[in-house]
Motif scaffolding. Structure first.
Motif, mmCIF file in Angstrom:
data_model
loop_
_atom_site.group_PDB
_atom_site.id
_atom_site.type_symbol
_atom_site.label_atom_id
_atom_site.label_comp_id
_atom_site.label_asym_id
_atom_site.label_seq_id
_atom_site.Cartn_x
_atom_site.Cartn_y
_atom_site.Cartn_z
ATOM 1 N N ASP A 294 7.902 27.972 30.072
ATOM 2 C CA ASP A 294 6.790 28.839 29.690
ATOM 3 C C ASP A 294 6.793 30.172 30.424
ATOM 4 O O ASP A 294 5.978 31.052 30.109
ATOM 5 C CB ASP A 294 5.458 28.127 29.920
ATOM 6 C CG ASP A 294 5.152 27.102 28.844
ATOM 7 O OD1 ASP A 294 5.825 27.133 27.792
ATOM 8 O OD2 ASP A 294 4.256 26.265 29.053
ATOM 9 N N ASP A 295 7.691 30.347 31.383
ATOM 10 C CA ASP A 295 7.815 31.641 32.042
ATOM 11 C C ASP A 295 8.601 32.628 31.185
ATOM 12 O O ASP A 295 8.564 33.837 31.441
ATOM 13 C CB ASP A 295 8.534 31.492 33.391
ATOM 14 C CG ASP A 295 7.742 30.645 34.372
ATOM 15 O OD1 ASP A 295 6.496 30.616 34.253
ATOM 16 O OD2 ASP A 295 8.366 29.998 35.240
ATOM 17 N N ASP A 296 9.288 32.118 30.172
ATOM 18 C CA ASP A 296 10.100 32.962 29.295
ATOM 19 C C ASP A 296 9.203 33.563 28.214
ATOM 20 O O ASP A 296 8.611 32.835 27.417
ATOM 21 C CB ASP A 296 11.205 32.118 28.654
ATOM 22 C CG ASP A 296 12.190 32.950 27.839
ATOM 23 O OD1 ASP A 296 11.854 34.098 27.480
ATOM 24 O OD2 ASP A 296 13.283 32.434 27.551
ATOM 25 N N PRO A 297 9.081 34.889 28.145
ATOM 26 C CA PRO A 297 8.204 35.495 27.142
ATOM 27 C C PRO A 297 8.655 35.245 25.714
ATOM 28 O O PRO A 297 7.859 35.397 24.783
ATOM 29 C CB PRO A 297 8.260 36.989 27.486
ATOM 30 C CG PRO A 297 9.504 37.170 28.286
ATOM 31 C CD PRO A 297 9.685 35.887 29.041
ATOM 32 N N ALA A 298 9.911 34.836 25.515
ATOM 33 C CA ALA A 298 10.367 34.493 24.174
ATOM 34 C C ALA A 298 9.756 33.186 23.694
ATOM 35 O O ALA A 298 9.766 32.891 22.499
ATOM 36 C CB ALA A 298 11.890 34.385 24.142
ATOM 37 N N HIS A 299 9.206 32.386 24.613
ATOM 38 C CA HIS A 299 8.640 31.089 24.260
ATOM 39 C C HIS A 299 7.129 31.037 24.472
ATOM 40 O O HIS A 299 6.403 30.503 23.633
ATOM 41 C CB HIS A 299 9.324 29.988 25.068
ATOM 42 C CG HIS A 299 10.784 29.869 24.786
ATOM 43 N ND1 HIS A 299 11.267 29.277 23.639
ATOM 44 C CD2 HIS A 299 11.872 30.290 25.474
ATOM 45 C CE1 HIS A 299 12.588 29.336 23.634
ATOM 46 N NE2 HIS A 299 12.976 29.942 24.730
ATOM 47 N N ARG A 300 6.649 31.581 25.559
ATOM 48 C CA ARG A 300 5.232 31.557 25.851
ATOM 49 C C ARG A 300 4.485 32.516 24.927
ATOM 50 O O ARG A 300 4.886 33.667 24.768
ATOM 51 C CB ARG A 300 4.982 31.946 27.303
ATOM 52 C CG ARG A 300 3.516 31.989 27.707
ATOM 53 C CD ARG A 300 2.918 30.604 27.749
ATOM 54 N NE ARG A 300 1.529 30.620 28.224
ATOM 55 C CZ ARG A 300 0.757 29.546 28.316
ATOM 56 N NH1 ARG A 300 1.235 28.357 27.988
ATOM 57 N NH2 ARG A 300 -0.473 29.638 28.747
ATOM 58 N N ILE A 301 3.424 32.059 24.297
ATOM 59 C CA ILE A 301 2.616 32.887 23.405
ATOM 60 C C ILE A 301 1.395 33.361 24.174
ATOM 61 O O ILE A 301 0.502 32.576 24.510
ATOM 62 C CB ILE A 301 2.217 32.107 22.141
ATOM 63 C CG1 ILE A 301 3.481 31.724 21.366
ATOM 64 C CG2 ILE A 301 1.280 32.931 21.259
ATOM 65 C CD1 ILE A 301 3.224 30.808 20.179
ATOM 66 N N GLU A 302 1.370 34.646 24.470
ATOM 67 C CA GLU A 302 0.309 35.247 25.271
ATOM 68 C C GLU A 302 -1.009 35.230 24.491
ATOM 69 O O GLU A 302 -1.033 35.389 23.265
ATOM 70 C CB GLU A 302 0.730 36.677 25.633
ATOM 71 C CG GLU A 302 -0.230 37.443 26.490
ATOM 72 C CD GLU A 302 -1.147 38.307 25.639
ATOM 73 O OE1 GLU A 302 -2.205 38.683 26.157
ATOM 74 O OE2 GLU A 302 -0.815 38.595 24.476
ATOM 75 N N ALA A 303 -2.118 35.003 25.199
ATOM 76 C CA ALA A 303 -3.393 34.706 24.542
ATOM 77 C C ALA A 303 -4.035 35.906 23.863
ATOM 78 O O ALA A 303 -4.537 35.795 22.735
ATOM 79 C CB ALA A 303 -4.368 34.111 25.556
ATOM 80 N N ARG A 304 -4.032 37.064 24.503
ATOM 81 C CA ARG A 304 -4.813 38.187 23.976
ATOM 82 C C ARG A 304 -4.213 38.766 22.700
ATOM 83 O O ARG A 304 -4.919 39.005 21.709
ATOM 84 C CB ARG A 304 -4.938 39.279 25.036
ATOM 85 C CG ARG A 304 -5.786 40.450 24.578
ATOM 86 C CD ARG A 304 -5.940 41.492 25.666
ATOM 87 N NE ARG A 304 -6.750 42.619 25.203
ATOM 88 C CZ ARG A 304 -6.956 43.730 25.919
ATOM 89 N NH1 ARG A 304 -6.412 43.847 27.130
ATOM 90 N NH2 ARG A 304 -7.688 44.713 25.432
ATOM 91 N N TYR A 305 -2.890 39.022 22.716
ATOM 92 C CA TYR A 305 -2.237 39.636 21.564
ATOM 93 C C TYR A 305 -1.371 38.648 20.788
ATOM 94 O O TYR A 305 -1.337 38.670 19.563
ATOM 95 C CB TYR A 305 -1.369 40.818 22.019
ATOM 96 C CG TYR A 305 -2.143 41.909 22.714
ATOM 97 C CD1 TYR A 305 -2.954 42.771 21.993
ATOM 98 C CD2 TYR A 305 -2.067 42.076 24.099
ATOM 99 C CE1 TYR A 305 -3.677 43.779 22.625
ATOM 100 C CE2 TYR A 305 -2.779 43.077 24.742
ATOM 101 C CZ TYR A 305 -3.579 43.929 23.998
ATOM 102 O OH TYR A 305 -4.293 44.918 24.628
#
Length: 260
Positions: A23-34
Motif C-alpha cells: 500500500d506504500d506504492d501509489p500505483a496500488h494505494r487509492i488516495e481518499a481525497r482525489y
C-alpha cells in the motif's frame, strides 16, 4: 529452487514478500481525497450504473484483490464483494482493512476459481493481474463461467514490456530529477525478470491481444475504457514526481460481457 516449486508458486512468493509495503506504492494505494471519487466514477461506468447510482444488490468478484484497494472502492458503492487472492499475506491485510464491510475473502487461484459457483456474479474486476497469468486462456474461461448472463468483466492492466515512448522517458527523467527513487535491489529485479521471462505475456500484453483472447473465451461486446483519469486527476494528492511517473505508464482497460 525447491522441488515442485513451479512458476505459479514463484509468482505467489514474489508478491507475498511484498505485501507489507504494497500500500506504500501509489500505483496500488487509492488516495481518499482525489483517488476514491475518480475510481468510484470509473467503476460505476464499467458496471453500467448511473453517475451517482449505488451498486446495492450487485455481486462482485475482485480477482487478485491484493490488499483490498479495489474491493474498498466497490464496497463504498454498496456492492457485495468477494475478494480472491492466492497470497495469504495479501488476503490477511485486505481482511483487516475491510472488516465490517460487505466483503468476503476467498483464498484461491484467480486462474482456477475452485468453490466459486457458476453464473453467480454481476461484475468481475481485475487490476494488474492479466499480465501475470500463467494460463490466460483457462483463466478467461473461468471468469466467463462465474459471470451471470449479461455480466461484465473489467480488466485494468498495461503493456509493461513495451519500450517507453520519448515523451514517457522524458517524464520519468524529470520525475527522477525532482525526486530520485532508490534503485531496486538486485535480488528483487532478478527475481522479477526471471518470472517475467517465462510468462505467456512476456512479449507484452496489448489491448488488441487481450480482446482477441477474451473473444476466444466466449466474451462479447468488448470495448476500451480510458484509465487515464485514475492516474491523473485521481493522483492530485500525490507529488508532481509521482504523477509524472504514474502517467507515463502504458496502461489500458477493457470491458467485456458474457453473452445473454
Amino acid at each position: 529452487m525447491r522441488p515442485n516449486f513451479d512458476l505459479k508458486e514463484e509468482v505467489r512468493a514474489f508478491w507475498s514478500a511484498r505485501s507489507a509495503g504494497f500500500d506504500d506504492d501509489p500505483a496500488h494505494r487509492i488516495e481518499a481525497r482525489y483517488g476514491l471519487p475518480v475510481w468510484q466514477a470509473f467503476l460505476r461506468k464499467a458496471m453500467g450504473l448511473a453517475q451517482e447510482e449505488d451498486a446495492l444488490g450487485c455481486q462482485v468478484l475482485d480477482l487478485a484483490c491484493g490488499t483490498g484497494e479495489i474491493s474498498r472502492v466497490l464496497c463504498s458503492l454498496g456492492a457485495a464483494v468477494t475478494g480472491v487472492d492466492f497470497s495469504e499475506e495479501m488476503l490477511a491485510r485486505a481482511q483487516a482493512k475491510l472488516a465490517r464491510t460487505s466483503w468476503t475473502p476467498h483464498l484461491g487461484d484467480a486462474e482456477r476459481l475452485v468453490a466459486l459457483p457458476d453464473v453467480h456474479f454481476d461484475f468481475v474486476v481485475t487490476r494488474h493481474l492479466a499480465w501475470t497469468l500463467t494460463d490466460p486462456d483457462a483463466a478467461y474461461r473461468e471468469w466467463l463461467r462465474v459471470l451471470r448472463p449479461g455480466g461484465r468483466l473489467l480488466i485494468n492492466d498495461g503493456n509493461w514490456a513495451q519500450r517507453a515512448s520519448l515523451r514517457d522517458r522524458l517524464r520519468r527523467a524529470i520525475a527522477q530529477w525532482i525526486d530520485p527513487v532508490p534503485v531496486t535491489s538486485h535480488a528483487v529485479t532478478s527475481a522479477h525478470a526471471a518470472i517475467f521471462a517465462r510468462l505467456p505475456y512476456r512479449d507484452g500484453l496489448t489491448a488488441s491481444r487481450l480482446a482477441q483472447a477474451l473473444r476466444n473465451a466466449g466474451f462479447e461486446r468488448i470495448t476500451a475504457l480510458n484509465p487515464g483519469p485514475l492516474y491523473a486527476e485521481g493522483m492530485r494528492g500525490h507529488s508532481l514526481a509521482t504523477r509524472l511517473r504514474q502517467t507515463s505508464e502504458n496502461r489500458f482497460a477493457l470491458l467485456a460481457r458474457r453473452p445473454g
